[in-house]
Motif scaffolding. Structure first.
Motif, PDB file in Angstrom:
ATOM      1  N   ALA A  52       0.827  -1.211   0.000  1.00  0.00           N
ATOM      2  CA  ALA A  52       0.000   0.000   0.000  1.00  0.00           C
ATOM      3  C   ALA A  52       0.862   1.262   0.000  1.00  0.00           C
ATOM      4  N   LEU A  53       1.938   1.247   0.761  1.00  0.00           N
ATOM      5  CA  LEU A  53       2.852   2.395   0.781  1.00  0.00           C
ATOM      6  C   LEU A  53       3.533   2.575  -0.571  1.00  0.00           C
ATOM      7  N   ARG A  54       3.919   1.463  -1.194  1.00  0.00           N
ATOM      8  CA  ARG A  54       4.529   1.527  -2.519  1.00  0.00           C
ATOM      9  C   ARG A  54       3.527   2.070  -3.543  1.00  0.00           C
ATOM     10  N   GLN A  55       2.293   1.627  -3.437  1.00  0.00           N
ATOM     11  CA  GLN A  55       1.252   2.113  -4.356  1.00  0.00           C
ATOM     12  C   GLN A  55       1.013   3.612  -4.187  1.00  0.00           C
ATOM     13  N   GLN A  56       1.039   4.075  -2.943  1.00  0.00           N
ATOM     14  CA  GLN A  56       0.871   5.518  -2.712  1.00  0.00           C
ATOM     15  C   GLN A  56       1.984   6.320  -3.374  1.00  0.00           C
ATOM     16  N   ARG A  57       3.219   5.808  -3.269  1.00  0.00           N
ATOM     17  CA  ARG A  57       4.347   6.510  -3.893  1.00  0.00           C
ATOM     18  C   ARG A  57       4.176   6.559  -5.411  1.00  0.00           C
ATOM     19  N   ILE A  58       3.714   5.458  -5.994  1.00  0.00           N
ATOM     20  CA  ILE A  58       3.501   5.421  -7.444  1.00  0.00           C
ATOM     21  C   ILE A  58       2.384   6.365  -7.847  1.00  0.00           C
ATOM     22  N   MET A  59       1.270   6.298  -7.132  1.00  0.00           N
ATOM     23  CA  MET A  59       0.108   7.108  -7.512  1.00  0.00           C
ATOM     24  C   MET A  59       0.328   8.589  -7.233  1.00  0.00           C
ATOM     25  N   ASP A  60       1.213   8.895  -6.281  1.00  0.00           N
ATOM     26  CA  ASP A  60       1.565  10.290  -6.010  1.00  0.00           C
ATOM     27  C   ASP A  60       2.189  10.935  -7.243  1.00  0.00           C
ATOM     28  N   CYS A  72      -4.265  -6.965  -8.493  1.00  0.00           N
ATOM     29  CA  CYS A  72      -4.744  -8.354  -8.491  1.00  0.00           C
ATOM     30  C   CYS A  72      -4.860  -8.813  -7.034  1.00  0.00           C
ATOM     31  N   THR A  73      -5.524  -7.985  -6.234  1.00  0.00           N
ATOM     32  CA  THR A  73      -5.676  -8.307  -4.811  1.00  0.00           C
ATOM     33  C   THR A  73      -7.067  -7.901  -4.340  1.00  0.00           C
ATOM     34  N   PHE A  74      -7.481  -8.383  -3.167  1.00  0.00           N
ATOM     35  CA  PHE A  74      -8.846  -8.175  -2.691  1.00  0.00           C
ATOM     36  C   PHE A  74      -8.974  -7.120  -1.597  1.00  0.00           C
ATOM     37  N   ASN A  75      -7.928  -6.893  -0.801  1.00  0.00           N
ATOM     38  CA  ASN A  75      -8.102  -6.086   0.411  1.00  0.00           C
ATOM     39  C   ASN A  75      -8.371  -4.618   0.102  1.00  0.00           C
ATOM     40  N   GLU A  76      -9.074  -3.956   1.015  1.00  0.00           N
ATOM     41  CA  GLU A  76      -9.456  -2.554   0.832  1.00  0.00           C
ATOM     42  C   GLU A  76      -8.258  -1.615   0.919  1.00  0.00           C
ATOM     43  N   LYS A  77      -7.254  -2.005   1.690  1.00  0.00           N
ATOM     44  CA  LYS A  77      -6.094  -1.121   1.879  1.00  0.00           C
ATOM     45  C   LYS A  77      -5.408  -0.814   0.554  1.00  0.00           C
ATOM     46  N   GLU A  78      -5.358  -1.806  -0.355  1.00  0.00           N
ATOM     47  CA  GLU A  78      -4.705  -1.613  -1.646  1.00  0.00           C
ATOM     48  C   GLU A  78      -5.692  -1.222  -2.749  1.00  0.00           C
ATOM     49  N   ASN A  79      -6.970  -1.148  -2.406  1.00  0.00           N
ATOM     50  CA  ASN A  79      -7.985  -0.842  -3.417  1.00  0.00           C
ATOM     51  C   ASN A  79      -8.781   0.415  -3.051  1.00  0.00           C
ATOM     52  N   GLU A  80      -9.819   0.261  -2.207  1.00  0.00           N
ATOM     53  CA  GLU A  80     -10.647   1.429  -1.870  1.00  0.00           C
ATOM     54  C   GLU A  80      -9.860   2.525  -1.155  1.00  0.00           C
ATOM     55  N   ASP A  81      -8.932   2.128  -0.288  1.00  0.00           N
ATOM     56  CA  ASP A  81      -8.128   3.154   0.390  1.00  0.00           C
ATOM     57  C   ASP A  81      -7.252   3.915  -0.601  1.00  0.00           C
ATOM     58  N   MET A  82      -6.847   3.235  -1.695  1.00  0.00           N
ATOM     59  CA  MET A  82      -6.066   3.922  -2.725  1.00  0.00           C
ATOM     60  C   MET A  82      -6.934   4.892  -3.504  1.00  0.00           C
ATOM     61  N   ILE A  83      -8.199   4.566  -3.681  1.00  0.00           N
ATOM     62  CA  ILE A  83      -9.120   5.523  -4.306  1.00  0.00           C
ATOM     63  C   ILE A  83      -9.184   6.797  -3.464  1.00  0.00           C
ATOM     64  N   ARG A  84      -9.311   6.621  -2.153  1.00  0.00           N
ATOM     65  CA  ARG A  84      -9.365   7.783  -1.258  1.00  0.00           C
ATOM     66  C   ARG A  84      -8.060   8.578  -1.310  1.00  0.00           C
ATOM     67  N   PHE A  85      -6.943   7.865  -1.373  1.00  0.00           N
ATOM     68  CA  PHE A  85      -5.642   8.547  -1.438  1.00  0.00           C
ATOM     69  C   PHE A  85      -5.526   9.376  -2.713  1.00  0.00           C
ATOM     70  N   ILE A  86      -5.878   8.792  -3.843  1.00  0.00           N
ATOM     71  CA  ILE A  86      -5.784   9.501  -5.125  1.00  0.00           C
ATOM     72  C   ILE A  86      -6.645  10.763  -5.094  1.00  0.00           C
ATOM     73  N   CYS A  87      -7.850  10.624  -4.565  1.00  0.00           N
ATOM     74  CA  CYS A  87      -8.765  11.780  -4.521  1.00  0.00           C
ATOM     75  C   CYS A  87      -8.308  12.838  -3.523  1.00  0.00           C
ATOM     76  N   SER A  88      -7.531  12.425  -2.519  1.00  0.00           N
ATOM     77  CA  SER A  88      -7.021  13.406  -1.552  1.00  0.00           C
ATOM     78  C   SER A  88      -5.843  14.197  -2.124  1.00  0.00           C
ATOM     79  N   GLU A  89      -5.174  13.626  -3.131  1.00  0.00           N
ATOM     80  CA  GLU A  89      -3.989  14.256  -3.707  1.00  0.00           C
ATOM     81  C   GLU A  89      -4.296  15.058  -4.970  1.00  0.00           C
ATOM     82  N   TYR A  90      -5.300  14.607  -5.747  1.00  0.00           N
ATOM     83  CA  TYR A  90      -5.569  15.215  -7.054  1.00  0.00           C
ATOM     84  C   TYR A  90      -7.063  15.382  -7.282  1.00  0.00           C
ATOM     85  N   ALA A  91      -7.382  16.321  -8.160  1.00  0.00           N
ATOM     86  CA  ALA A  91      -8.774  16.525  -8.555  1.00  0.00           C
ATOM     87  C   ALA A  91      -9.140  15.507  -9.632  1.00  0.00           C
ATOM     88  N   TYR A  92     -10.087  14.648  -9.312  1.00  0.00           N
ATOM     89  CA  TYR A  92     -10.586  13.674 -10.280  1.00  0.00           C
ATOM     90  C   TYR A  92     -12.093  13.542 -10.138  1.00  0.00           C
TER      91      TYR A  92
END
Length: 460
Positions: free
Chosen positions: A206-214, A231-251
């Motif tokens: 999840a931390l690696r994904q945040q760095r990439i999506m940043d 290719c994973t099920f957990n919310e930390k790498e999926n829905e939480d990443m949606i929240r992270f992206i929206c907190s960083e950028y306008a989409y």
């Protein structure tokens, strides 16, 4: 398939997501053999008929009744199809629905081994331009090989960290990030994925994904699209990443219509910018492996970066071909007048002239591993063709083609000595079922097999 022992913490979380009864169905599905699926290359014709059924969300995808020996199928090596997990093919349905511009500039930021890049390449066809990037060198080599075999010539393969794209803010019409993840969706077919799983690894991913999506979130131009998948099920790498992206950028959210018979699970994630949607593929519901994808649209008024035209192209390794060289390549090989050529270590590369400015601009920032189609080189008056040229969809004027049977084609792929009758001296394009396989050279007293040594097959 033997019974699969799942990590205890994973089991608890999945029961929490699905409930005990549905989790039992999920767990049982992991004991079944996954169905093999392929996606055909629409620019190389339909592959030979086989016992197959269509993947419902991709017109070019098919399930096979059983797994054949792909290694012993010459059409596989010729880039006529790609063996791809069916859930991942849902990207094609997304592209079709959002009407992604086929003449756009696309980026696949974590592209190896190349399944989604070849899908994007097929979508844009002869109209668009794709950057397929992979940070890890060995994986970048695999990506390069698959892009070469796909043969469309609309792709630049790069090996860069996401941070190296910093100067390309607002440049791409579409950015796809199939993020490195904890691999829960691969538990059915990958014992290593189960062995390596832990909550700590999920947090690390999840931390690696945040760095990439940043970095990735800034690369989409106004009106363009960002596609995020794992290719994973957990919310930390999926829905939480949606929240992270929206907190960083306008989409803006994008909701993709799905046929109820597909049994894809839609999820909704609330953010300050609205409800964003995710699409989950569970193996007890779909004929496919675990997958998650979400789509975002950049507001129309967001920044757009247009490539700056370079008057005199300068690069440490790549040189623009001069007018005489370009005309000779066009004339001798039968290539389109709307072609641009470059040379690297005396070997010439073809690119679509429409994207000359984009290519030259991108070359200022990125470590290029391959681009367009490598054609070959001139040795005095003779043109020496490359294998990359053979398996491309470009015309090959001036070369004799010779059809091989299956045994001959496999001999060629093993890079063994060949005996071929009734061919002229010089370079000959060998084909199988009328699909180009590569080059042989008839020297009169013997035939040279020019299949790449590092690609040769060893299976009998």
């Amino acid at each position: 398939m033997s019974e699969i022992k799942l990590p205890e913490a994973f089991v608890k979380r999945m029961i929490n997501y699905l409930g005990e009864e549905e989790f039992f169905a999920f767990e049982k599905s992991l004991e079944k053999e996954p169905r093999v699926s392929i996606r055909i290359n629409p620019f190389k014709g339909i592959i030979h008929e086989a016992d197959r059924t269509a993947v419902p969300w991709n017109n070019e995808g098919y399930f096979l009744a059983e797994r054949p020996s792909f290694t012993l199928d010459p059409l596989f090596h010729a880039g006529c199809y790609y063996v791809q997990e069916s859930s991942s093919m849902f990207i094609a349905h997304i592209l079709k629905y959002i009407q992604a511009p086929k003449d756009g500039i696309f980026l696949d930021l974590a592209a190896a081994p190349g399944g989604k890049s070849t899908l994007l390449s097929s979508f844009i066809g002869k109209d668009g331009f794709l950057v397929a990037n992979e940070v890890i060198k060995t994986r970048a080599n695999i990506l390069k090989e698959n892009i070469i075999k796909w043969g469309l010539g609309n792709t630049m393969v790069t090996q860069n960290d996401p941070e190296h794209f910093r100067e390309l803010e607002g440049f791409f019409d579409l950015v796809l990030v199939d993020a490195p993840c904890s691999g829960e969706g691969l538990f059915r077919k990958d014992q290593e994925a189960r062995n390596e799983w832990s909550e700590d690894n999920v947090n690390l991913c999840a931390l690696r994904q945040q760095r990439i999506m940043d970095q990735a979130g800034a690369l989409v131009k106004g009106g363009g699209y960002l596609i995020y998948s794992t290719c994973t099920f957990n919310e930390k790498e999926n829905e939480d990443m949606i929240r992270f992206i929206c907190s960083e950028y306008a989409y803006e959210p994008v909701r993709i219509p799905i046929d109820p018979t597909w049994k894809i699970t839609e999820t909704a994630t609330e953010t300050e910018d609205g409800t964003f949607y995710g699409y989950r593929f569970y193996p007890h519901h779909v004929e496919g492996e675990g997958f998650f994808v979400s789509v975002f649209k950049r507001p129309e008024d967001s920044y757009i970066q247009e490539p700056k035209k370079i008057k005199d192209f300068k690069h440490s390794h790549i040189k623009a071909a001069n007018k005489q060289e370009s005309q000779r390549l066009i004339s001798d090989l039968g290539l389109d007048e709307r072609s641009t050529f470059y040379s690297l270590q005396d070997s010439f590369f073809w690119t679509n002239a429409k994207y000359q400015t984009h290519f030259e601009f991108l070359s200022r920032f990125l470590n290029i591993r391959y681009f367009g189609v490598e054609l070959g080189k001139f040795n005095k008056e003779q043109f020496i063709p490359n294998h990359e040229f053979a398996v491309s969809i470009l015309p090959k004027k001036g070369f004799t083609a010779h059809e091989l049977n299956l045994d001959q084609a496999l001999t060629f792929l093993r890079k063994e000595d060949m005996v071929v009758d009734d061919i002229p001296e010089g370079w000959v394009l060998v084909t199988y079922q009328n699909i180009p396989m590569g080059w042989i050279k008839n020297l009169g007293n013997r035939i040279n097999n020019n299949y790449p040594k590092e690609w040769r097959i060893r299976m009998r």
